[in-house]
Design a protein around this motif. Structure first.
Motif, PDB file in Angstrom:
ATOM      1  N   GLY A 198       0.665  -1.299   0.006  1.00 47.69           N
ATOM      2  CA  GLY A 198      -0.034  -0.010   0.036  1.00 47.69           C
ATOM      3  C   GLY A 198       0.772   1.178  -0.119  1.00 47.69           C
ATOM      4  O   GLY A 198       1.929   1.238   0.715  1.00 47.69           O
ATOM      5  N   MET A 199       0.429   2.194  -0.721  1.00 45.39           N
ATOM      6  CA  MET A 199       0.989   3.562  -0.849  1.00 45.39           C
ATOM      7  C   MET A 199       1.250   4.179   0.438  1.00 45.39           C
ATOM      8  O   MET A 199       2.123   4.854   0.978  1.00 45.39           O
ATOM      9  CB  MET A 199       0.409   4.648  -1.816  1.00 45.39           C
ATOM     10  N   GLN A 200       0.294   3.973   1.661  1.00 43.45           N
ATOM     11  CA  GLN A 200       0.743   4.528   2.951  1.00 43.45           C
ATOM     12  C   GLN A 200       1.926   3.968   3.622  1.00 43.45           C
ATOM     13  O   GLN A 200       2.603   4.621   4.241  1.00 43.45           O
ATOM     14  CB  GLN A 200      -0.677   4.258   3.595  1.00 43.45           C
ATOM     15  N   ALA A 201       2.495   2.886   3.233  1.00 43.78           N
ATOM     16  CA  ALA A 201       3.694   2.470   3.580  1.00 43.78           C
ATOM     17  C   ALA A 201       4.866   3.230   3.351  1.00 43.78           C
ATOM     18  O   ALA A 201       5.637   3.322   4.287  1.00 43.78           O
ATOM     19  CB  ALA A 201       4.117   0.937   2.785  1.00 43.78           C
ATOM     20  N   LEU A 202       4.900   4.128   2.466  1.00 44.90           N
ATOM     21  CA  LEU A 202       5.639   5.193   2.314  1.00 44.90           C
ATOM     22  C   LEU A 202       5.750   6.253   3.211  1.00 44.90           C
ATOM     23  O   LEU A 202       6.842   6.611   3.791  1.00 44.90           O
ATOM     24  CB  LEU A 202       5.577   6.112   0.959  1.00 44.90           C
ATOM     25  N   ALA A 203       4.553   6.549   3.742  1.00 44.19           N
ATOM     26  CA  ALA A 203       4.468   7.419   5.097  1.00 44.19           C
ATOM     27  C   ALA A 203       5.061   6.894   5.980  1.00 44.19           C
ATOM     28  O   ALA A 203       5.859   7.360   7.035  1.00 44.19           O
ATOM     29  CB  ALA A 203       2.918   7.689   5.124  1.00 44.19           C
ATOM     30  N   TRP A 204       4.669   5.470   6.481  1.00 44.54           N
ATOM     31  CA  TRP A 204       4.743   4.777   7.782  1.00 44.54           C
ATOM     32  C   TRP A 204       6.625   4.765   7.711  1.00 44.54           C
ATOM     33  O   TRP A 204       7.152   4.936   8.725  1.00 44.54           O
ATOM     34  CB  TRP A 204       4.456   3.383   7.915  1.00 44.54           C
ATOM     35  N   GLN A 205       7.253   4.391   6.426  1.00 42.82           N
ATOM     36  CA  GLN A 205       8.867   4.425   6.411  1.00 42.82           C
ATOM     37  C   GLN A 205       9.340   5.855   6.608  1.00 42.82           C
ATOM     38  O   GLN A 205      10.335   5.766   7.191  1.00 42.82           O
ATOM     39  CB  GLN A 205       9.184   3.783   5.228  1.00 42.82           C
ATOM     40  N   LEU A 206       8.706   6.960   6.160  1.00 41.11           N
ATOM     41  CA  LEU A 206       9.253   8.037   6.422  1.00 41.11           C
ATOM     42  C   LEU A 206       9.213   8.470   7.935  1.00 41.11           C
ATOM     43  O   LEU A 206      10.186   8.993   8.553  1.00 41.11           O
ATOM     44  CB  LEU A 206       8.297   9.110   5.593  1.00 41.11           C
ATOM     45  N   ALA A 207       8.179   8.063   8.595  1.00 40.53           N
ATOM     46  CA  ALA A 207       8.168   8.247  10.019  1.00 40.53           C
ATOM     47  C   ALA A 207       8.944   7.266  10.714  1.00 40.53           C
ATOM     48  O   ALA A 207       9.690   8.033  11.807  1.00 40.53           O
ATOM     49  CB  ALA A 207       6.684   7.994  10.471  1.00 40.53           C
ATOM     50  N   ARG A 208       9.172   6.417  10.300  1.00 37.18           N
ATOM     51  CA  ARG A 208      10.317   5.338  11.180  1.00 37.18           C
ATOM     52  C   ARG A 208      11.694   5.918  11.023  1.00 37.18           C
ATOM     53  O   ARG A 208      12.287   5.835  12.006  1.00 37.18           O
ATOM     54  CB  ARG A 208      10.150   4.085  10.460  1.00 37.18           C
ATOM     55  N   ARG A 209      11.915   6.514   9.660  1.00 39.38           N
ATOM     56  CA  ARG A 209      13.200   7.240   9.855  1.00 39.38           C
ATOM     57  C   ARG A 209      13.359   8.440  10.237  1.00 39.38           C
ATOM     58  O   ARG A 209      14.528   9.069   9.963  1.00 39.38           O
ATOM     59  CB  ARG A 209      13.537   7.220   8.055  1.00 39.38           C
ATOM     60  N   CYS A 210      12.203   9.160  10.644  1.00 40.38           N
ATOM     61  CA  CYS A 210      12.632  10.432  11.454  1.00 40.38           C
ATOM     62  C   CYS A 210      12.725  10.219  12.954  1.00 40.38           C
ATOM     63  O   CYS A 210      12.038  10.432  13.871  1.00 40.38           O
ATOM     64  CB  CYS A 210      11.328  11.355  11.447  1.00 40.38           C
ATOM     65  N   ARG A 211      14.085   9.612  13.217  1.00 36.64           N
ATOM     66  CA  ARG A 211      14.471   9.330  14.617  1.00 36.64           C
ATOM     67  C   ARG A 211      14.499  10.347  15.597  1.00 36.64           C
ATOM     68  O   ARG A 211      14.204  10.128  16.812  1.00 36.64           O
ATOM     69  CB  ARG A 211      15.738   8.477  14.626  1.00 36.64           C
ATOM     70  N   SER A 212      14.819  11.647  15.281  1.00 35.42           N
ATOM     71  CA  SER A 212      14.947  12.839  16.169  1.00 35.42           C
ATOM     72  C   SER A 212      13.818  13.531  16.069  1.00 35.42           C
ATOM     73  O   SER A 212      13.737  14.594  17.088  1.00 35.42           O
ATOM     74  CB  SER A 212      16.170  13.620  16.013  1.00 35.42           C
ATOM     75  N   ALA A 213      12.896  13.582  15.088  1.00 34.95           N
ATOM     76  CA  ALA A 213      11.854  14.495  15.094  1.00 34.95           C
ATOM     77  C   ALA A 213      10.684  13.861  16.235  1.00 34.95           C
ATOM     78  O   ALA A 213      10.520  12.478  16.168  1.00 34.95           O
ATOM     79  CB  ALA A 213      11.156  14.293  13.787  1.00 34.95           C
TER      80      ALA A 213
END
Length: 415
Positions: A198-213
């Motif tokens: 699903g395209m929403q996986a792109l959003a989840w992956q972005l959130a996971r990679r924002c470690r300091s945000a």
């Protein structure tokens, strides 16, 4: 620097990812979920295996959308996680009797020729740098085509994309509409893809990679204030967040409201008032109620013209059984069983909005205020949204190593 971002859609998340580790970043999201127009659902399959369906952004042309492809590679979403989608479109018309479908006045060959003409001309508009403020009707109406062909084969397509009537589609920006249909050229690969999860996986992956945000869901931005020479974000929980810069990745009316008490933003609020939206409701169903009775005439995407409206149905063929994602906003007849629904609002790319947008871009960064997402893009597609995030990050953190990742050629682009 302390940076506050409002909106955890693709633009807000991509901005936070680009700033990650360089600034103290806070991301506020009104909904409990993230992704904005990246929305996926997982209906169970016959064996209990989930199969993602997309109700928002459904596909991307990875070979053409350079920044989307580069972002996916940077996030570890390689070739093996993408599925090529079948191409093909059809148009049907609803008769006076509710749900009765019949052949449109425009025949298949006529429709194909008209779509080919639109594709060819849209590419020419790009090459010739036709102003973005020229309405579609100014360029289409002189074509030597019957009225019904223009409506059913040309205007129906943007009407379904932007949720407007056939007549309103005529007044949209020709360049903004044409960007979706322009012929990419003989050497280009125009295939489209979707993420298997699903395209929403792109959003989840972005959130996971924002470690300091710091991401705070269910905390909508209520207002932006200036206090003691600094900016302050006040969220729906009443919490106050002092920041040095604010990035608004919100719909225009929401951005206008939160700036209502911010000094020096009167002109910006006036510009945002020019942005107009139409509602779009999508539903997932297993009833082929909007497709021809003859399965042999089904296409991957079918546009139904009924009265002043045109609405699409996307067919997903699965071993467990067919599923369909349909626009339901103005349908008189609903599917027998709707598995899921979701609502969006889609921006209308009118000449007036694009003139206001050009001026808004000139105010980017003034007083610590930045804008991202469709507020600053002439074409409302995922690649443009990612580009808008890169533009903000380039101003706030030009040294970001992730900016370089969005400008590195991928294997997809060389094939």
């Amino acid at each position: 620097m302390r940076v506050g971002i409002a909106g955890a859609g693709a633009a807000g998340l991509a901005t936070a990812w680009l700033l990650d580790g360089l600034h103290d970043t806070l991301l506020l999201e009104a909904r409990s979920d993230i992704g904005g127009n990246l929305r996926s659902m997982h209906p169970p399959g016959g064996t209990g295996t989930p199969h993602a369906l997309d109700l928002g952004v459904q596909e991307v042309p990875l070979h053409l959308a350079g920044r989307t492809a580069r972002l996916a590679d940077a996030l570890g979403l390689g070739d093996g996680q993408w599925t090529e989608l079948p191409s093909g479109h059809a148009v049907v018309c609803d008769g006076a009797a509710a749900g009765a479908r019949h052949a449109c006045r425009t025949g298949a060959e006529e429709a194909d020729a008209a779509v080919g003409l639109l594709s060819e001309q849209a590419a020419a508009w790009q090459r010739e740098a036709v102003p973005w403020t020229v309405p579609l009707q100014d360029l289409v109406e002189p074509w030597d085509l019957p009225r019904h062909v223009k409506d059913e084969a040309v205007y129906a397509r943007p009407a379904s994309v932007f949720g407007c009537t056939l007549r309103e589609a005529r007044r949209l920006s020709a360049r903004s509409v044409g960007a979706f249909y322009a012929d990419p050229g003989k050497e280009a690969d125009a295939r489209t893809y979707r993420l298997r999860g699903g395209m929403q996986a792109l959003a989840w992956q972005l959130a996971r990679r924002c470690r300091s945000a710091r991401l705070v869901p269910e905390a909508a931005l209520r207002r932006v204030r200036r206090t003691g020479g600094h900016l302050e974000m006040v969220d729906s929980r009443g919490a106050r967040h002092p920041v040095d810069a604010v990035v608004l990745a919100l719909p225009a009316d929401a951005a206008r409201r939160v700036l209502g008490s911010t000094g020096g933003t009167g002109r910006i609020r006036s510009l945002l008032n020019t942005y107009a939206y139409h509602p779009l409701v999508y539903g997932v169903h297993d009833d082929p109620c909007y497709l021809p009775a003859d399965r042999g005439r089904w296409a991957p995407t079918t546009v139904s013209v009924h009265g002043p409206w045109a609405e699409s149905t996307t067919w997903r063929e699965r071993p467990e059984g067919d599923l369909f994602v349909s626009q339901l906003t103005h349908r008189d007849v609903r599917p027998r069983s709707v598995l899921a629904t979701t609502a969006f609002r889609t921006l209308q790319p009118t000449p007036a909005m694009l003139r206001a947008q050009a001026e808004l871009l000139g105010a980017q960064g003034r007083g610590g205020l930045y804008f991202a997402g469709h507020l600053t893009t002439r074409v409302d597609d995922l690649d443009s949204v990612v580009a808008s995030a890169a533009d903000v990050a380039r101003r706030l953190a030009p040294e970001s190593p992730r900016l370089a990742q969005l400008t590195t050629t991928t294997g997809k682009e060389s094939r």
